[in-house]
Scaffold this motif. Structure first.
Motif, PDB file in Angstrom:
ATOM      1  N   THR A  67      56.399  -7.225  20.139  1.00  0.00           N
ATOM      2  CA  THR A  67      55.307  -7.008  19.179  1.00  0.00           C
ATOM      3  C   THR A  67      55.665  -5.889  18.207  1.00  0.00           C
ATOM      4  O   THR A  67      55.446  -6.006  16.991  1.00  0.00           O
ATOM      5  CB  THR A  67      53.999  -6.658  19.917  1.00  0.00           C
ATOM      6  OG1 THR A  67      53.685  -7.711  20.829  1.00  0.00           O
ATOM      7  CG2 THR A  67      52.843  -6.490  18.934  1.00  0.00           C
ATOM      8  N   LEU A  68      56.241  -4.810  18.727  1.00  0.00           N
ATOM      9  CA  LEU A  68      56.662  -3.704  17.862  1.00  0.00           C
ATOM     10  C   LEU A  68      57.758  -4.156  16.895  1.00  0.00           C
ATOM     11  O   LEU A  68      57.762  -3.778  15.720  1.00  0.00           O
ATOM     12  CB  LEU A  68      57.182  -2.538  18.715  1.00  0.00           C
ATOM     13  CG  LEU A  68      56.128  -1.752  19.505  1.00  0.00           C
ATOM     14  CD1 LEU A  68      56.795  -0.821  20.507  1.00  0.00           C
ATOM     15  CD2 LEU A  68      55.218  -0.961  18.560  1.00  0.00           C
ATOM     16  N   LYS A  69      58.662  -4.990  17.382  1.00  0.00           N
ATOM     17  CA  LYS A  69      59.764  -5.484  16.549  1.00  0.00           C
ATOM     18  C   LYS A  69      59.237  -6.297  15.378  1.00  0.00           C
ATOM     19  O   LYS A  69      59.742  -6.200  14.247  1.00  0.00           O
ATOM     20  CB  LYS A  69      60.708  -6.339  17.409  1.00  0.00           C
ATOM     21  CG  LYS A  69      61.948  -6.833  16.675  1.00  0.00           C
ATOM     22  CD  LYS A  69      62.911  -7.549  17.609  1.00  0.00           C
ATOM     23  CE  LYS A  69      64.178  -7.979  16.869  1.00  0.00           C
ATOM     24  NZ  LYS A  69      65.173  -8.574  17.770  1.00  0.00           N
ATOM     25  N   LYS A  70      58.214  -7.115  15.637  1.00  0.00           N
ATOM     26  CA  LYS A  70      57.671  -8.000  14.600  1.00  0.00           C
ATOM     27  C   LYS A  70      56.690  -7.286  13.665  1.00  0.00           C
ATOM     28  O   LYS A  70      56.339  -7.813  12.619  1.00  0.00           O
ATOM     29  CB  LYS A  70      56.966  -9.203  15.246  1.00  0.00           C
ATOM     30  CG  LYS A  70      57.918 -10.158  15.973  1.00  0.00           C
ATOM     31  CD  LYS A  70      58.954 -10.731  15.017  1.00  0.00           C
ATOM     32  CE  LYS A  70      59.952 -11.628  15.707  1.00  0.00           C
ATOM     33  NZ  LYS A  70      61.064 -12.008  14.834  1.00  0.00           N
ATOM     34  N   THR A  71      56.223  -6.106  14.054  1.00  0.00           N
ATOM     35  CA  THR A  71      55.251  -5.389  13.218  1.00  0.00           C
ATOM     36  C   THR A  71      55.904  -4.208  12.508  1.00  0.00           C
ATOM     37  O   THR A  71      56.244  -4.289  11.329  1.00  0.00           O
ATOM     38  CB  THR A  71      54.042  -4.925  14.060  1.00  0.00           C
ATOM     39  OG1 THR A  71      54.527  -4.238  15.233  1.00  0.00           O
ATOM     40  CG2 THR A  71      53.185  -6.108  14.483  1.00  0.00           C
ATOM     41  N   ILE A  72      56.136  -3.114  13.223  1.00  0.00           N
ATOM     42  CA  ILE A  72      56.681  -1.916  12.560  1.00  0.00           C
ATOM     43  C   ILE A  72      58.211  -1.863  12.595  1.00  0.00           C
ATOM     44  O   ILE A  72      58.824  -1.050  11.918  1.00  0.00           O
ATOM     45  CB  ILE A  72      56.108  -0.621  13.179  1.00  0.00           C
ATOM     46  CG1 ILE A  72      56.515  -0.495  14.655  1.00  0.00           C
ATOM     47  CG2 ILE A  72      54.591  -0.570  13.030  1.00  0.00           C
ATOM     48  CD1 ILE A  72      56.188   0.856  15.263  1.00  0.00           C
ATOM     49  N   GLY A  73      58.828  -2.751  13.400  1.00  0.00           N
ATOM     50  CA  GLY A  73      60.284  -2.730  13.544  1.00  0.00           C
ATOM     51  C   GLY A  73      60.714  -1.715  14.600  1.00  0.00           C
ATOM     52  O   GLY A  73      60.048  -0.688  14.787  1.00  0.00           O
TER      53      GLY A  73
END
Length: 407
Positions: A371-377
């Motif tokens: 989820t972090l990868k797809k949102t803030i990177g």
């Protein structure tokens, strides 16, 4: 007499709490020693963040979530803050082993360790903000729920699963998340050339060595405190098995590494010691000294093969965290079912426990990090990685003359 024993027990537990706290110095030294100079501030910042925020989270929700009392065996309810029960400061609490407040602080030190394991594996390329968010969720919610399954009297405890001081509950819980994070992050620039792993030497091996010796010392509290009293027989046996496993792990790792690579690799020696420590942690109180040496020796050999296997499958773990904490954590947990002096400990129960934690930790850590990868990177830019995270994410260098020497 009872009051004196209660005080002695509580003092021992507070000393152990201090030793586990000191382990965070060991982790910090080990991680910065095995990585490059340009990322030192970044690693130190993460380690300080983990212990400070970890303790606050454990106070706010973690302790009650991990020790919920009567619950369904799978997940307790979130009850903010902690308040000592009426008997919390008396010998009636915890069989006179320690007070309620000592209990909280000792367990809180363990909670932060799981995220520290991930910190080393993702070193030199993960965005600090993404790591901080991951830490808050993993230490605040995932670790306490996982801990409640055994130490909080949950379903695995009822099943007969045994983990004395956390080969699985602490080390594998961190190790599974480290594996997922490394997979989703990708390797550092320059780690693999034409499909072959390249050595990226750490900048301060003396510091890494000091870190390992500090961690070994801290394990006196990690395992010694897990007796949960100052019981003379059990604490002394636990420290003996802990030390013998560490020594055997280091010696065997260095020997196997020498036979395979024809050189006396200090970093393999160091990780062998840590592998032995992680391996004995699940059953330090139910092993003979001979069994402890065998468990540590196998853990040491596993380290050498695990490190090369992780390289072979193109995963980049700068400090060997997955080999040490995950592989040796699994081995140590299963070893309880083979070597334990308690006939109630079975290999099947240990295997079920390992499988349950694997499933839970892989799914939760993947959901958080993906989820972090797809949102803030989650990955810093190529420029930031090449020039170092210290300057780009923190605006400072660990060593004053750094810029003149590198890049």
């Amino acid at each position: 007499m009872m009051e004196g024993l209660f005080t002695a027990n509580n003092v021992w537990m507070m000393v152990c709490t201090a030793l586990v706290f000191f382990m965070h110095t060991g982790f910090a030294f080990l991680e910065i020693g095995l990585t490059r100079q340009k990322n030192t501030i970044n690693i130190l910042f993460k380690n300080i963040f983990i212990i400070t925020v970890g303790l606050l989270l454990y106070y706010l929700i973690g302790f009650n979530l991990m020790y919920p009392g009567d619950f369904n065996g799978y997940i307790g309810s979130i009850v903010p803050g902690i308040g000592a029960p009426e008997n919390g400061m008396t010998p009636d609490y915890a069989d006179g082993g320690y007070t309620w407040w000592t209990d909280f602080l000792f367990q809180g030190m363990f909670a932060a360790t799981a995220a520290t394991i991930v910190s080393g594996a993702v070193a030199e390329r993960m965005k600090i903000g993404a790591f901080m968010i991951f830490t808050v969720i993993y230490v605040g919610i995932v670790y306490p729920i996982a801990g409640s399954w055994k130490w909080g009297g949950g379903f695995l405890d009822e099943l007969g699963f045994y983990d004395f001081a956390g080969s699985t509950l602490v080390h594998s819980v961190g190790g599974w998340a480290a594996l997922v994070a490394v997979y989703l992050l990708g390797s550092r620039i320059g780690k693999f050339k034409d499909g072959k792993p390249q050595a990226i030497p750490g900048h301060n091996i003396p510091l890494a060595t000091a870190g390992v010796l500090i961690l070994w010392l801290g394990w006196f509290g990690f395992n010694g405190g897990s007796v949960l009293s100052a019981d003379p027989e059990l604490t002394s046996l636990t420290l003996v098995t802990t030390c013998l496993a560490a020594a055997a792990g280091g010696v065997v790792a260095s020997l196997v590494s020498f036979l395979r690579y024809k050189n006396l690799d200090l970093t393999m020696f160091l990780n062998g010691i840590l592998g032995g420590l992680v391996g004995i942690t699940a059953g330090a109180d139910v092993m003979t000294p001979e069994s402890a040496i065998i468990i540590g020796a196998i853990a040491g050999a596993l380290i050498v093969f695990a490190v090369s296997f992780i390289d072979a499958i193109k995963l980049d773990d700068p400090v060997g965290a997955i080999a040490v904490h995950l592989i040796c954590g699994i081995w140590g947990t299963l070893a309880v079912g083979i070597f334990s002096t308690n006939p109630d400990h079975t290999f099947v129960a240990q295997l079920i426990g390992v499988a349950c934690y694997a499933a839970f930790c892989i799914v939760t850590s993947f959901l958080i990090i993906f989820t972090l990868k797809k949102t803030i990177g989650i990955r810093v830019s190529e420029k930031e990685e090449l020039e170092g995270l210290d300057g780009h994410e923190h605006g400072m260098d660990a060593y004053a003359d750094f810029r003149m020497n590198e890049h």
